[in-house]
Motif scaffolding. Sequence first.
Motif: not given
Length: 183
Positions: A16-20, A24-25, A66-72, A109-112
């Motif tokens: 999972v971590i490799d996927q995200v 750019r975080v 995980v939605g926080k990563l998407f937003l960022e 996160s749920a959508f992802l």
Amino acid sequence: KIGIGAMRKSAVAVGVIDQVSHLRVTMEWDMFRLHSILAARLTERLASAYRPISGKEYLAGLLHDVGKLFLEHYFPREFESVMQRAMERSCGMFEAEKQLLGITHAEISAFLCERWGLDQEVSRSIRFHHEPDSPFNKQAGDPENQHLLATCICVADILANLCKANIQGAKDMSGIEFESLPE
């Protein structure tokens, strides 16, 4: 020596971590990762007190933010505004997201998770991990367990925050009485 179950959980976490990890975080990545893994382990432990563990519990705890990563990554200015609002008002990101964006990291996160084809209970529980008692948090055909996983994620998230395993802007839990929490 580690068991096959621990090895499987580690492989899932690394996968999972490799996927995200390509995102750019600019947030505190190590704290985000620590929070996610701690929440996953706590979610699984909490759920195991009420039902047999299937693996969904660990996965839901791991992916709940995980939605926080998407937003960022995709909306950095908006993410920065959310972080700033959360710090200024001493509220959690969830509240700041609702106020500023009209959508939350839990919904994203749920959508992802849905897009990735994950189990419906995982997606639904992640969606409601800040509001486990929501009347919309329903699982067809299983009224006994409809809130269980979302509640376990919620409690695990709070416990991880209490351990200071959170990114900047996470809600300060020091002044909150446990009896006042809905969980």
